[in-house]
Each structure stands twice: as C-alpha cells, then as structure tokens.
Design a protein around this motif. Structure first.
Motif, PDB file in Angstrom:
ATOM      1  N   ILE A  69      -7.615  -1.928   9.769  1.00 45.82           N
ATOM      2  CA  ILE A  69      -6.797  -0.750  10.155  1.00 45.82           C
ATOM      3  C   ILE A  69      -5.595  -1.175  11.001  1.00 45.82           C
ATOM      4  CG2 ILE A  69      -6.831   1.346  11.565  1.00 45.82           C
ATOM      5  CD1 ILE A  69      -9.719   1.759  10.581  1.00 45.82           C
ATOM      6  N   GLU A  70      -5.878  -2.049  11.928  1.00 48.33           N
ATOM      7  CA  GLU A  70      -4.773  -2.531  12.756  1.00 48.33           C
ATOM      8  C   GLU A  70      -3.726  -3.242  11.909  1.00 48.33           C
ATOM      9  OE1 GLU A  70      -6.509  -5.017  15.679  1.00 48.33           O
ATOM     10  OE2 GLU A  70      -7.483  -3.367  16.777  1.00 48.33           O
ATOM     11  N   THR A  71      -4.237  -4.055  10.964  1.00 48.52           N
ATOM     12  CA  THR A  71      -3.302  -4.772  10.092  1.00 48.52           C
ATOM     13  C   THR A  71      -2.499  -3.792   9.242  1.00 48.52           C
ATOM     14  OG1 THR A  71      -4.832  -6.633  10.011  1.00 48.52           O
ATOM     15  CG2 THR A  71      -3.105  -6.545   8.337  1.00 48.52           C
ATOM     16  N   LEU A  72      -3.189  -2.742   8.742  1.00 47.76           N
ATOM     17  CA  LEU A  72      -2.512  -1.731   7.929  1.00 47.76           C
ATOM     18  C   LEU A  72      -1.472  -0.940   8.751  1.00 47.76           C
ATOM     19  CD1 LEU A  72      -5.494  -0.362   5.807  1.00 47.76           C
ATOM     20  CD2 LEU A  72      -3.549  -1.709   4.997  1.00 47.76           C
ATOM     21  N   GLU A  73      -1.848  -0.621   9.947  1.00 43.84           N
ATOM     22  CA  GLU A  73      -0.879   0.102  10.785  1.00 43.84           C
ATOM     23  C   GLU A  73       0.392  -0.723  11.002  1.00 43.84           C
ATOM     24  OE1 GLU A  73      -3.048   1.045  14.286  1.00 43.84           O
ATOM     25  OE2 GLU A  73      -4.041   2.815  13.397  1.00 43.84           O
ATOM     26  N   GLU A  74       0.175  -2.009  11.199  1.00 47.84           N
ATOM     27  CA  GLU A  74       1.348  -2.872  11.364  1.00 47.84           C
ATOM     28  C   GLU A  74       2.154  -2.921  10.061  1.00 47.84           C
ATOM     29  OE1 GLU A  74      -0.075  -6.627  12.601  1.00 47.84           O
ATOM     30  OE2 GLU A  74      -0.682  -5.971  14.623  1.00 47.84           O
TER      31      GLU A  74
END
Length: 342
Positions: A69-74
């Motif tokens: 999720i963090e990677t996707l948000e970035e």
C-alpha cells in the motif's frame, strides 16, 4: 453320549457368549474413551499448529500488503492513476478482511476442541473406566483358559468314540472275511458237485450215442478245480483205455460235433430243468449214419424223461430227413413241419 455332548456344548457356548459380550462391551468402552481422547488431543494440537501457521502467514501477508500500500501510494503520487490504484486497493482490503475472518473462525474451533478435551478427561476419571486395560486382559485370559479346558474334554470324548468305532469296524471286517471264505468254499463245493453231475450225464450220453471204439467216454476237466480259487479253465478230455487225452487236435469233425451236442444236453439237464426249451440247429453235421441214429435215440430218451414236464419243447432244425423221421415219430412229436423250395 452324543446327547450329553450336545448339552455340554450348549452350556459352554452360552457361558462363552456371555463372557465374550462383557469383554466386547468393556473393550468398546475403553476403545471409545481412548479414541476420543487421542483424537481430540491430536485434532487440537494439529488445529493449534494450523492456526499458528495461518496466523503467521496472515500477519506476514498483512505486513506485505501494508508495504505494498505504501509503495502504491508513492506510485499514485508519481503516476496519477488514482481510479485504477483505488480499485486494486479495495480488492486487497477485502482479501485482508476475509483472512482476518478465517483466523477468528479457527480460533473459535480451537476453543471448542479444548472444551471437549477437558470434558473427556473428566469422563476418563470415572469408576467404570478405572483399570479398564487390566480388566479386559484378565477377562480375555479367563475365556481362553475356559475354552482350552472345554476343547480338551471334547477332544477326549471324540477320540474315545473314534477308537470304539474303529474297533467295531475291525470286528465287522473280520466277520466279512469269515463269511467270504465260507461262501467261497461253499461255491467251490457246489462247483465240484455240479461238475461231477455234468460229467456223469456226459459219460452216459456218450456211451449211449457214440458208435466208435476209439473213445470210451469224454469229460470236462477244470485245471483250477480244488485249488482254492473261483477262476477256472475248462477243457474237454477223452478217455481211451487207461489214457486220458485232451480232445483238441486229436478228434474228427464228427466227434467234435457229437461232443458239443452231448455237452450242451448235459448242461441243459443239469441247469435248465425249469427251462423247457431245447433247440438244436443241424445237429447231424459231420456225423456218420450210426452216430446220427444214436443221437436221435438219445434225444428220444430225453423226450421220454421230460414228457411229464409241461413246458418242455424240443426244437430241431435239420436237412437230414432220416434223422427227422427217427425223432419225429407220432408218439413223441407234437408238430412236424417239412419245408421245401419251389
């Protein structure tokens, strides 16, 4: 004795059936309790391991999803494709919720298994299951000992019965041997007596019929007569003075025919008194005139001797008219047929 054996066997079978029923009941109770405890323990241990493993996998997956999720948000901030990324995020959130629900369900199942294990442990402490293994083994030993004693007694009775049966069979065999020997001896005496009677008739008929001077009389001889056997080999002997010779190869055709007829007449006189039919086909074949006349005279004497027998019939087929006239006289013949060829 057989009735007593059956009653004893029935009582033993009933007693064994009762003991076996008790043993089976105790064994089933022991096996059920043991199986329930073992199964529950194994299932709970296995379930706990599965839940722990599943929990670790879920936590690892949650951690991985959070990182994703963090990677996707970035990436969203960089790429700007908000609708696509939002849809993927919703799917991942739903999967996370499903996994959490599965974890909670496994924890509830594990709680139920633990409760059942506690209940079964309490049941195993009751008096009816105390020392169940020892009681089952003691009952098994008792039944085996009881069965062993029963079958030893039964085998002794059967062995005694068989021994007595063998003794009876041996006595019966000895009696049969004695009866057989007595019958064999009686048969041999009867054979000797009948042979003497037949040879007497043959001698009389030969001396009355045969007109030659070279053979005094004939007789039937058995090689095995008086030798203790019922198997005989017969031969025709002729008596000439003090010499006794076998007729085979030493007599003429006429002498053979006459000997054959006389032997048949003697056999008929000895064994066929109740059978009144005597048939002769061409009896004068190879006979000269005097011997044919003597044979006719012998047949006339037989008809004289048998005239009191109601069922006596003499049937003669011959081409010798002189012979037919000699035996076909009115005072002897009831029917006289003459056939001619046209």
């Amino acid at each position: 004795m057989l009735h007593l054996l059956r009653r004893m066997k029935t009582k033993f079978d009933e007693r064994i059936a009762i003991l076996e029923a008790k043993i089976r009941k105790l064994k089933r109770e022991s096996d059920d309790a043991t199986e329930r405890g073992t199964a529950l323990t194994n299932n709970i241990g296995h379930t706990i391991k599965e839940i722990a493993k599943l929990q670790a996998e879920v936590e690892a997956e949650v951690h991985e999803l959070a990182h994703e999720i963090e990677t996707l948000e970035e990436n969203i901030l960089k790429a700007g494709g908000i609708s696509t990324i939002e849809t993927e995020r919703q799917k991942l959130s739903q999967e996370r919720e499903r996994l959490l629900s599965e974890v909670n369900r496994c924890r509830g199942t594990m709680s139920v298994y633990q409760s059942n294990i506690s209940k079964n442990k309490v049941d195993l402490k009751q008096a009816q299951y105390k020392d169940i293994d020892k009681r089952y083994f003691d009952q098994l030993i008792h039944v085996i000992s009881y069965s062993y004693s029963f079958f030893n007694s039964l085998f002794y009775i059967v062995d005694t019965t068989i021994h007595r049966s063998l003794q009876t069979t041996e006595m019966a065999n000895k009696d049969l041997d004695r009866y057989y020997n007595a019958f064999d001896k009686a048969l041999m005496r009867f054979h000797t007596m009948k042979m003497e009677e037949i040879n007497k008739i043959i001698r009389e008929l030969w001396q009355q019929t045969y007109r030659g001077q070279d053979i005094d009389y004939i007789s039937i001889h058995s090689d095995s007569e008086g030798a203790g056997t019922c198997s005989y080999s017969y031969k025709v002997l002729m008596q000439t003075g003090d010499a006794e010779l076998e007729m085979r190869g030493r007599c003429s055709a006429g002498q053979k025919v006459l000997a054959s007829l006389i032997i048949r007449l003697a056999l008929a006189e000895t064994f066929c008194l109740n059978c009144g039919i005597l048939a002769l086909d061409e009896p004068t074949t190879n006979l000269d005139g005097p011997n044919a006349e003597s044979l006719a005279a012998a047949l006339v004497r037989i008809m004289e001797d048998r005239k009191g027998q109601e069922n006596f019939q003499l049937i003669v087929i011959t081409h010798d008219e002189r012979f037919a006239q000699l035996i076909g006289q009115r005072q002897h013949a009831e029917r006289y047929y003459q056939c001619r060829q046209r």
